[in-house]
Design a protein around this motif. Structure first.
Motif, PDB file in Angstrom:
ATOM      1  N   LEU A  33      22.781  12.965 -84.706  1.00  0.00           N
ATOM      2  CA  LEU A  33      22.258  14.025 -85.566  1.00  0.00           C
ATOM      3  C   LEU A  33      22.100  15.336 -84.805  1.00  0.00           C
ATOM      4  O   LEU A  33      22.384  16.420 -85.348  1.00  0.00           O
ATOM      5  CB  LEU A  33      20.910  13.591 -86.163  1.00  0.00           C
ATOM      6  CG  LEU A  33      20.954  12.432 -87.159  1.00  0.00           C
ATOM      7  CD1 LEU A  33      19.550  12.029 -87.586  1.00  0.00           C
ATOM      8  CD2 LEU A  33      21.802  12.795 -88.380  1.00  0.00           C
ATOM      9  N   LEU A  34      21.672  15.266 -83.552  1.00  0.00           N
ATOM     10  CA  LEU A  34      21.533  16.470 -82.733  1.00  0.00           C
ATOM     11  C   LEU A  34      22.889  17.136 -82.504  1.00  0.00           C
ATOM     12  O   LEU A  34      22.999  18.368 -82.506  1.00  0.00           O
ATOM     13  CB  LEU A  34      20.883  16.129 -81.383  1.00  0.00           C
ATOM     14  CG  LEU A  34      19.397  15.784 -81.427  1.00  0.00           C
ATOM     15  CD1 LEU A  34      18.907  15.331 -80.055  1.00  0.00           C
ATOM     16  CD2 LEU A  34      18.581  16.994 -81.889  1.00  0.00           C
ATOM     17  N   ARG A  35      23.932  16.322 -82.315  1.00  0.00           N
ATOM     18  CA  ARG A  35      25.271  16.888 -82.137  1.00  0.00           C
ATOM     19  C   ARG A  35      25.760  17.548 -83.425  1.00  0.00           C
ATOM     20  O   ARG A  35      26.391  18.614 -83.392  1.00  0.00           O
ATOM     21  CB  ARG A  35      26.244  15.798 -81.689  1.00  0.00           C
ATOM     22  CG  ARG A  35      25.965  15.259 -80.285  1.00  0.00           C
ATOM     23  CD  ARG A  35      27.073  14.320 -79.809  1.00  0.00           C
ATOM     24  NE  ARG A  35      26.786  13.788 -78.490  1.00  0.00           N
ATOM     25  CZ  ARG A  35      26.243  12.596 -78.260  1.00  0.00           C
ATOM     26  NH1 ARG A  35      25.954  11.809 -79.282  1.00  0.00           N
ATOM     27  NH2 ARG A  35      26.002  12.188 -77.035  1.00  0.00           N
ATOM     28  N   VAL A  36      25.489  16.911 -84.555  1.00  0.00           N
ATOM     29  CA  VAL A  36      25.878  17.469 -85.846  1.00  0.00           C
ATOM     30  C   VAL A  36      25.179  18.810 -86.077  1.00  0.00           C
ATOM     31  O   VAL A  36      25.783  19.761 -86.592  1.00  0.00           O
ATOM     32  CB  VAL A  36      25.551  16.490 -86.993  1.00  0.00           C
ATOM     33  CG1 VAL A  36      25.723  17.153 -88.355  1.00  0.00           C
ATOM     34  CG2 VAL A  36      26.444  15.258 -86.899  1.00  0.00           C
ATOM     35  N   LEU A  37      23.929  18.905 -85.680  1.00  0.00           N
ATOM     36  CA  LEU A  37      23.130  20.117 -85.878  1.00  0.00           C
ATOM     37  C   LEU A  37      23.333  21.138 -84.756  1.00  0.00           C
ATOM     38  O   LEU A  37      22.603  22.139 -84.688  1.00  0.00           O
ATOM     39  CB  LEU A  37      21.643  19.748 -85.979  1.00  0.00           C
ATOM     40  CG  LEU A  37      21.251  18.860 -87.166  1.00  0.00           C
ATOM     41  CD1 LEU A  37      19.796  18.409 -87.047  1.00  0.00           C
ATOM     42  CD2 LEU A  37      21.471  19.603 -88.486  1.00  0.00           C
ATOM     43  N   LYS A  38      24.307  20.875 -83.867  1.00  0.00           N
ATOM     44  CA  LYS A  38      24.607  21.782 -82.742  1.00  0.00           C
ATOM     45  C   LYS A  38      23.409  21.939 -81.802  1.00  0.00           C
ATOM     46  O   LYS A  38      23.165  23.003 -81.238  1.00  0.00           O
ATOM     47  CB  LYS A  38      25.023  23.170 -83.260  1.00  0.00           C
ATOM     48  CG  LYS A  38      26.131  23.162 -84.293  1.00  0.00           C
ATOM     49  CD  LYS A  38      27.428  22.618 -83.729  1.00  0.00           C
ATOM     50  CE  LYS A  38      28.563  22.689 -84.776  1.00  0.00           C
ATOM     51  NZ  LYS A  38      29.824  22.118 -84.271  1.00  0.00           N
ATOM     52  N   LEU A  39      22.645  20.850 -81.640  1.00  0.00           N
ATOM     53  CA  LEU A  39      21.477  20.870 -80.754  1.00  0.00           C
ATOM     54  C   LEU A  39      21.639  19.867 -79.620  1.00  0.00           C
ATOM     55  O   LEU A  39      20.660  19.383 -79.049  1.00  0.00           O
ATOM     56  CB  LEU A  39      20.210  20.530 -81.551  1.00  0.00           C
ATOM     57  CG  LEU A  39      19.822  21.511 -82.663  1.00  0.00           C
ATOM     58  CD1 LEU A  39      18.665  20.955 -83.482  1.00  0.00           C
ATOM     59  CD2 LEU A  39      19.433  22.870 -82.070  1.00  0.00           C
ATOM     60  N   SER A  40      22.895  19.571 -79.275  1.00  0.00           N
ATOM     61  CA  SER A  40      23.152  18.554 -78.253  1.00  0.00           C
ATOM     62  C   SER A  40      22.655  18.959 -76.866  1.00  0.00           C
ATOM     63  O   SER A  40      22.550  18.118 -75.970  1.00  0.00           O
ATOM     64  CB  SER A  40      24.648  18.238 -78.188  1.00  0.00           C
ATOM     65  OG  SER A  40      25.403  19.416 -77.911  1.00  0.00           O
ATOM     66  N   GLY A  41      22.346  20.231 -76.692  1.00  0.00           N
ATOM     67  CA  GLY A  41      21.818  20.682 -75.400  1.00  0.00           C
ATOM     68  C   GLY A  41      20.518  19.992 -75.028  1.00  0.00           C
ATOM     69  O   GLY A  41      20.199  19.857 -73.834  1.00  0.00           O
ATOM     70  N   ILE A  42      19.792  19.532 -76.030  1.00  0.00           N
ATOM     71  CA  ILE A  42      18.540  18.812 -75.781  1.00  0.00           C
ATOM     72  C   ILE A  42      18.802  17.533 -74.997  1.00  0.00           C
ATOM     73  O   ILE A  42      17.992  17.126 -74.150  1.00  0.00           O
ATOM     74  CB  ILE A  42      17.834  18.487 -77.118  1.00  0.00           C
ATOM     75  CG1 ILE A  42      17.419  19.773 -77.820  1.00  0.00           C
ATOM     76  CG2 ILE A  42      16.618  17.589 -76.894  1.00  0.00           C
ATOM     77  CD1 ILE A  42      16.850  19.566 -79.208  1.00  0.00           C
ATOM     78  N   LEU A  43      19.954  16.905 -75.249  1.00  0.00           N
ATOM     79  CA  LEU A  43      20.280  15.638 -74.594  1.00  0.00           C
ATOM     80  C   LEU A  43      20.445  15.789 -73.087  1.00  0.00           C
ATOM     81  O   LEU A  43      20.289  14.809 -72.344  1.00  0.00           O
ATOM     82  CB  LEU A  43      21.568  15.060 -75.196  1.00  0.00           C
ATOM     83  CG  LEU A  43      21.530  14.751 -76.700  1.00  0.00           C
ATOM     84  CD1 LEU A  43      22.893  14.286 -77.175  1.00  0.00           C
ATOM     85  CD2 LEU A  43      20.470  13.700 -76.999  1.00  0.00           C
ATOM     86  N   ALA A  44      20.763  16.990 -72.638  1.00  0.00           N
ATOM     87  CA  ALA A  44      20.966  17.220 -71.203  1.00  0.00           C
ATOM     88  C   ALA A  44      19.700  16.926 -70.398  1.00  0.00           C
ATOM     89  O   ALA A  44      19.781  16.629 -69.196  1.00  0.00           O
ATOM     90  CB  ALA A  44      21.416  18.657 -70.960  1.00  0.00           C
ATOM     91  N   TYR A  45      18.546  16.998 -71.049  1.00  0.00           N
ATOM     92  CA  TYR A  45      17.284  16.737 -70.360  1.00  0.00           C
ATOM     93  C   TYR A  45      17.045  15.238 -70.138  1.00  0.00           C
ATOM     94  O   TYR A  45      16.085  14.862 -69.468  1.00  0.00           O
ATOM     95  CB  TYR A  45      16.121  17.326 -71.149  1.00  0.00           C
ATOM     96  CG  TYR A  45      16.127  18.835 -71.180  1.00  0.00           C
ATOM     97  CD1 TYR A  45      15.658  19.574 -70.095  1.00  0.00           C
ATOM     98  CD2 TYR A  45      16.622  19.526 -72.286  1.00  0.00           C
ATOM     99  CE1 TYR A  45      15.672  20.957 -70.114  1.00  0.00           C
ATOM    100  CE2 TYR A  45      16.634  20.904 -72.322  1.00  0.00           C
ATOM    101  CZ  TYR A  45      16.167  21.618 -71.228  1.00  0.00           C
ATOM    102  OH  TYR A  45      16.191  22.989 -71.237  1.00  0.00           O
ATOM    103  N   PHE A  46      17.911  14.412 -70.702  1.00  0.00           N
ATOM    104  CA  PHE A  46      17.744  12.962 -70.580  1.00  0.00           C
ATOM    105  C   PHE A  46      18.955  12.269 -69.963  1.00  0.00           C
ATOM    106  O   PHE A  46      18.905  11.085 -69.669  1.00  0.00           O
ATOM    107  CB  PHE A  46      17.452  12.361 -71.961  1.00  0.00           C
ATOM    108  CG  PHE A  46      16.242  12.947 -72.624  1.00  0.00           C
ATOM    109  CD1 PHE A  46      14.973  12.523 -72.295  1.00  0.00           C
ATOM    110  CD2 PHE A  46      16.388  13.968 -73.563  1.00  0.00           C
ATOM    111  CE1 PHE A  46      13.849  13.079 -72.890  1.00  0.00           C
ATOM    112  CE2 PHE A  46      15.270  14.539 -74.168  1.00  0.00           C
ATOM    113  CZ  PHE A  46      14.001  14.094 -73.826  1.00  0.00           C
ATOM    114  N   GLN A  47      20.041  13.012 -69.749  1.00  0.00           N
ATOM    115  CA  GLN A  47      21.222  12.485 -69.081  1.00  0.00           C
ATOM    116  C   GLN A  47      21.078  12.675 -67.575  1.00  0.00           C
ATOM    117  O   GLN A  47      20.500  13.666 -67.127  1.00  0.00           O
ATOM    118  CB  GLN A  47      22.480  13.212 -69.575  1.00  0.00           C
ATOM    119  CG  GLN A  47      22.711  13.068 -71.061  1.00  0.00           C
ATOM    120  CD  GLN A  47      23.715  14.079 -71.588  1.00  0.00           C
ATOM    121  OE1 GLN A  47      23.989  15.096 -70.945  1.00  0.00           O
ATOM    122  NE2 GLN A  47      24.267  13.811 -72.763  1.00  0.00           N
TER     123      GLN A  47
END
Length: 290
Positions: A33-47
C-alpha cells in the motif's frame, strides 16, 4: 467492526510462530500500500542498508529487515519454510529456543552482509545501492539447525515421498554458494550463509549441553517487559505451609520429565523422529504444549 474483532480473535489464538507469519503478511500488505501511495521511502527506515555508517543511524534494521520482503513469492517461500520448520522444532524444543535460533539467524545474516559489504576490498555485490530484506537468514538458521541436530528427521513432500531435512539443508547450501559465485543476488545469499553458520553452531553447542541463545532470550524478555502494562491491583501474600515431602515430590517429577525429554531427543538425533514409539511422540507433544 465485527470482522475486525473476528480477525483479532483468530490472531490471538495463533501460536507464537503463527503470529510471526501473520505479522510478516500484514507488513507485506502495508508495504504494498505504501508503494501504491508513493510513500515507499518510509520503508527505507526498516531495510538494512549496506553502508556501515548508514546502519549506525538505524541499528534497529538489523532485526526489522527480516519482516520485509521483495515480492509475494519471496514472502510465500519464506513463510512456508518457516511453517514447516517450526512444526518440526516446536514440539521438541521450547518455543523461546526456536525463536532464539530464528532471530539470531536474522541478526547473523545481517552482520555477515554488513561485514562483506564494508570490509571486502572490492564492490562485492554493488554495495553502493544495496539493501537487505527478508526472513531468509532466520529460516536458513532453523533449516541448518534441524539438519545438524536431527539429521534423520524427515518431511513428506506432496504426500508422495519422504526426504530427510539434512539433505534439504545441504541442497540449499550448495545452491546458495553457486548463486553467489554466479553473481545472483549475492547480498541475499551471503545473509543466508550467516544464517547457516548460526544454525550449525547453535546445534553443535546444544549437543554439548549449552544453549547459546540464553543471553539473547533474557535480553528479549527484558525488552518485551517494557511494553507490558503494570498492574495497579494490590496483592496480599500469605505463605502457605507445605510439607517438605510434597515439594520434594514436585521437584522429582520435574526432573524426571526433563530426563525423559532428553532421552527422547537423544534418540531422535541418533535414529530420527520416525524411530519414536507412539507413546514417545505423544509424550513429546504434550511436553511441547506445557
Amino acid at each position: 467492526m465485527s470482522q475486525f474483532q473476528d480477525l483479532k480473535y483468530k490472531f490471538n489464538n495463533l501460536d507464537v510462530f503463527g503470529k510471526i507469519i501473520a505479522v510478516n503478511v500484514i507488513v507485506h500488505i502495508v508495504s504494498f500500500l505504501l508503494r501504491v501511495l508513493k510513500l515507499s521511502g518510509i520503508l527505507a527506515y526498516f531495510q538494512l542498508p549496506s553502508g556501515f555508517s548508514d546502519f549506525l543511524w538505524q541499528p534497529w534494521t538489523l532485526l526489522t529487515y527480516g519482516f520485509l520482503h521483495a515480492d509475494i513469492w519471496h514472502l510465500l517461500f519464506n513463510m512456508l519454510m518457516l511453517f514447516y520448520l517450526t512444526r518440526v522444532t516446536g514440539n521438541l524444543f521450547r518455543h523461546k529456543m526456536v525463536l532464539n535460533i530464528f532471530f539470531l539467524g536474522i541478526i547473523s545474516g545481517g552482520l555477515l552482509y554488513l561485514c562483506i559489504a564494508n570490509l571486502w576490498s572490492t564492490n562485492f555485490f554493488d554495495t553502493d545501492r544495496s539493501i537487505l530484506l527478508g526472513a531468509s537468514a532466520g529460516v536458513s538458521a532453523l533449516l541448518m539447525f534441524v539438519g545438524v541436530y536431527m539429521p534423520d528427521s524427515t518431511i513428506r513432500l506432496f504426500n508422495t515421498f519422504t526426504v530427510k531435512w539434512k539433505y534439504i539443508a545441504l541442497f540449499f547450501v550448495v545452491i546458495d554458494l553457486v548463486r553467489i559465485l554466479l553473481g545472483i543476488n549475492q547480498g541475499g545469499y551471503i545473509a543466508h550463509l550467516g544464517g547457516y553458520l548460526l544454525g550449525f553452531y547453535y546445534a553443535k553447542k546444544l549437543q554439548d549441553g549449552t544453549d547459546i541463545g540464553k543471553g539473547f532470550e533474557r535480553l528479549a524478555d527484558s525488552f518485551m517487559s517494557l511494553f507490558k502494562p503494570k498492574s495497579t491491583l494490590k496483592t496480599v501474600h500469605r505463605k502457605k505451609k507445605t510439607s517438605k515431602s510434597s515439594k520434594t515430590k514436585t521437584e522429582f517429577n520435574t526432573l524426571n520429565k526433563q530426563k525423559q525429554i532428553d532421552t527422547i531427543l537423544d534418540k531422535i538425533s541418533k535414529s530420527g523422529y520416525e524411530s519414536l514409539t507412539a507413546k514417545e511422540k505423544e509424550f513429546l507433544f504434550k511436553a511441547g504444549k506445557d
